[in-house]
Design a protein around this motif. Sequence first.
Motif, PDB file in Angstrom:
ATOM      1  N   PRO A 108       0.698  -1.247   0.030  1.00 43.83           N
ATOM      2  CA  PRO A 108      -0.004   0.078   0.089  1.00 43.83           C
ATOM      3  C   PRO A 108       1.017   1.317  -0.025  1.00 43.83           C
ATOM      4  N   VAL A 109       0.509   2.172  -0.970  1.00 43.49           N
ATOM      5  CA  VAL A 109       1.429   3.301  -1.118  1.00 43.49           C
ATOM      6  C   VAL A 109       0.735   4.572  -0.795  1.00 43.49           C
ATOM      7  N   GLN A 110       1.465   5.389  -0.093  1.00 40.29           N
ATOM      8  CA  GLN A 110       0.796   6.827   0.269  1.00 40.29           C
ATOM      9  C   GLN A 110       1.733   7.861  -0.392  1.00 40.29           C
ATOM     10  N   ILE A 111       0.737   8.933  -0.496  1.00 37.96           N
ATOM     11  CA  ILE A 111       1.476   9.993  -1.160  1.00 37.96           C
ATOM     12  C   ILE A 111       1.698  11.265  -0.293  1.00 37.96           C
ATOM     13  N   LYS A 112       2.652  11.437   0.209  1.00 38.75           N
ATOM     14  CA  LYS A 112       2.926  13.031   0.922  1.00 38.75           C
ATOM     15  C   LYS A 112       2.885  13.971   0.016  1.00 38.75           C
ATOM     16  N   TRP A 113       2.131  15.155   0.288  1.00 37.09           N
ATOM     17  CA  TRP A 113       2.118  16.058  -0.654  1.00 37.09           C
ATOM     18  C   TRP A 113       3.282  16.852  -0.887  1.00 37.09           C
ATOM     19  N   PRO A 114       3.798  17.257  -2.044  1.00 33.07           N
ATOM     20  CA  PRO A 114       2.790  17.124  -3.307  1.00 33.07           C
ATOM     21  C   PRO A 114       3.161  15.583  -3.830  1.00 33.07           C
ATOM     22  N   ASN A 115       4.370  15.086  -3.865  1.00 31.71           N
ATOM     23  CA  ASN A 115       4.526  13.907  -4.748  1.00 31.71           C
ATOM     24  C   ASN A 115       5.680  12.860  -4.027  1.00 31.71           C
ATOM     25  N   ARG A 210      -5.068   8.446  -1.398  1.00 31.37           N
ATOM     26  CA  ARG A 210      -3.805   8.076  -0.969  1.00 31.37           C
ATOM     27  C   ARG A 210      -2.776   9.139  -0.161  1.00 31.37           C
ATOM     28  N   CYS A 211      -3.329  10.362  -0.036  1.00 30.18           N
ATOM     29  CA  CYS A 211      -2.464  11.368   0.508  1.00 30.18           C
ATOM     30  C   CYS A 211      -2.503  11.122   1.984  1.00 30.18           C
ATOM     31  N   LEU A 212      -1.352  11.281   2.591  1.00 28.66           N
ATOM     32  CA  LEU A 212      -1.014  10.988   3.837  1.00 28.66           C
ATOM     33  C   LEU A 212      -1.120  12.343   4.608  1.00 28.66           C
ATOM     34  N   THR A 213      -1.153  13.384   3.711  1.00 27.43           N
ATOM     35  CA  THR A 213      -0.649  14.789   4.348  1.00 27.43           C
ATOM     36  C   THR A 213      -2.465  15.511   4.817  1.00 27.43           C
ATOM     37  N   LEU A 214      -3.511  14.817   3.944  1.00 21.77           N
ATOM     38  CA  LEU A 214      -4.706  15.680   4.335  1.00 21.77           C
ATOM     39  C   LEU A 214      -5.169  15.097   5.797  1.00 21.77           C
ATOM     40  N   GLY A 215      -5.698  16.106   6.492  1.00 18.19           N
ATOM     41  CA  GLY A 215      -6.477  15.932   7.788  1.00 18.19           C
ATOM     42  C   GLY A 215      -5.242  16.153   8.613  1.00 18.19           C
ATOM     43  N   LYS A 216      -4.090  16.350   8.514  1.00 16.85           N
ATOM     44  CA  LYS A 216      -2.911  16.444   9.481  1.00 16.85           C
ATOM     45  C   LYS A 216      -2.530  17.927   9.569  1.00 16.85           C
ATOM     46  N   ALA A 217      -2.017  18.106  10.881  1.00 11.07           N
ATOM     47  CA  ALA A 217      -1.323  19.262  11.247  1.00 11.07           C
ATOM     48  C   ALA A 217       0.174  19.314  10.468  1.00 11.07           C
ATOM     49  N   VAL A 218       0.432  20.383   9.758  1.00 10.32           N
ATOM     50  CA  VAL A 218       1.494  20.409   9.076  1.00 10.32           C
ATOM     51  C   VAL A 218       2.220  21.695   9.337  1.00 10.32           C
ATOM     52  N   VAL A 232      -6.370  20.990   5.059  1.00  8.76           N
ATOM     53  CA  VAL A 232      -7.723  20.523   4.987  1.00  8.76           C
ATOM     54  C   VAL A 232      -8.308  19.906   3.550  1.00  8.76           C
ATOM     55  N   ASP A 233      -7.386  20.115   2.526  1.00  6.69           N
ATOM     56  CA  ASP A 233      -8.003  19.617   1.309  1.00  6.69           C
ATOM     57  C   ASP A 233      -7.059  20.003   0.081  1.00  6.69           C
ATOM     58  N   LEU A 234      -7.386  19.888  -1.278  1.00  7.68           N
ATOM     59  CA  LEU A 234      -6.803  20.161  -2.191  1.00  7.68           C
ATOM     60  C   LEU A 234      -7.411  20.936  -3.311  1.00  7.68           C
ATOM     61  N   ALA A 254       3.463  25.657  -3.956  1.00  6.95           N
ATOM     62  CA  ALA A 254       4.756  24.579  -4.102  1.00  6.95           C
ATOM     63  C   ALA A 254       5.447  24.885  -2.803  1.00  6.95           C
ATOM     64  N   GLY A 255       6.370  23.911  -2.755  1.00  8.12           N
ATOM     65  CA  GLY A 255       6.742  23.868  -1.267  1.00  8.12           C
ATOM     66  C   GLY A 255       6.882  22.711  -0.402  1.00  8.12           C
ATOM     67  N   GLU A 256       6.844  22.585   0.684  1.00  5.74           N
ATOM     68  CA  GLU A 256       6.907  21.220   1.391  1.00  5.74           C
ATOM     69  C   GLU A 256       5.833  21.419   2.698  1.00  5.74           C
ATOM     70  N   ALA A 257       5.188  20.232   2.841  1.00  9.29           N
ATOM     71  CA  ALA A 257       4.552  20.297   4.096  1.00  9.29           C
ATOM     72  C   ALA A 257       4.817  19.113   5.026  1.00  9.29           C
ATOM     73  N   THR A 258       5.455  19.455   6.076  1.00  8.22           N
ATOM     74  CA  THR A 258       5.950  18.473   7.008  1.00  8.22           C
ATOM     75  C   THR A 258       4.822  18.118   8.055  1.00  8.22           C
ATOM     76  N   LEU A 259       4.624  16.879   8.397  1.00  3.86           N
ATOM     77  CA  LEU A 259       3.685  16.402   9.428  1.00  3.86           C
ATOM     78  C   LEU A 259       4.197  16.931  10.913  1.00  3.86           C
TER      79      LEU A 259
END
Length: 265
Positions: A108-115, A210-218, A232-234, A254-259
């Motif tokens: 099972p593969v997850q995607i951390k935003w963006p890719n 698949r996005c593991l970033t959504l719903g998380k504090a970043v 919250v969303d895309l 563009a950029g990076e979102a660390t959980l």
Amino acid sequence: MWDAEAIRSGLPTKRIGHFIVALEEVGSTNDAVAKLAESGAPEGTAVVAEQQLRGRGRLGRHWESPKGVGIWTSVLLRPFIPSPQAPFLSLLAAVAAAEAIEETTSLPVQIKWPNDLFLEERKAGGILAELSVEGMSIRHLVLGIGINVNHCPDDFSVELRPSAVSLRMALGRPVPRLSLLRSLYLKLDYWYDRFLVEGSRLVLDQYRRRCLTLGKAVEVKSEDGVFLGDAVDLGPGGELLVKLPSGEVRAVFAGEATLRIERRE
Ligand code: BTN
């Protein structure tokens, strides 16, 4: 050694991989494809290499690309879309790569935003999209895809070891790179075609699943600086919508979102 004919043979794609260059060694497959693009190579042209000597990651980082254990490939696209829409294609590539990995390994593969491609909370691959523009239109786009396939832990540098993983390490056995690469080109071709015909919605649905970033504090690092919020969303172009403590929702293109690990007292 990659065999271009074996990769291409009978591959039922509309655009991707009709022309494939397989190399033993290259600086970066993205550079090799950009050069082919400048000399008029058709859309879908792909370069794959056993090893990259100067593999590049996002945000100016180095990308470790040791010999014989990974998929280091770049694909040329020439989409007729306005250039601000181009970043969406790197999200599309992440969906394609995730599906190809799942089809080949059942992992099972997850995607951390963006890719970023994640397995077991560690990074198994990533996408580097590089764009050549003329005003608002796209001259060409190079989609570079790196997947850590058959690495043993020692194939990663000491610095990367805690945060990186290969498919083989996650699965407990080697993974056939040829099947995986063919599946990657097929999935890329499929989603790219659907995007051109129907727009971004279907790809975004798959991405959200698949996005593991959504719903998380970043913690976001972007051109707006560094700030905290909840993912919250895309948006329709794949931009990350982050709700700030003030309630304002900011779009990050563009950029990076660390959980962030939420501390509850
Ligand atoms: C990232 O997650 O930072 C993106 C990594 C992208 C790596 C691939 S490997 C093939 C292509 N050639 C490169 O130099 N980089 C991309």
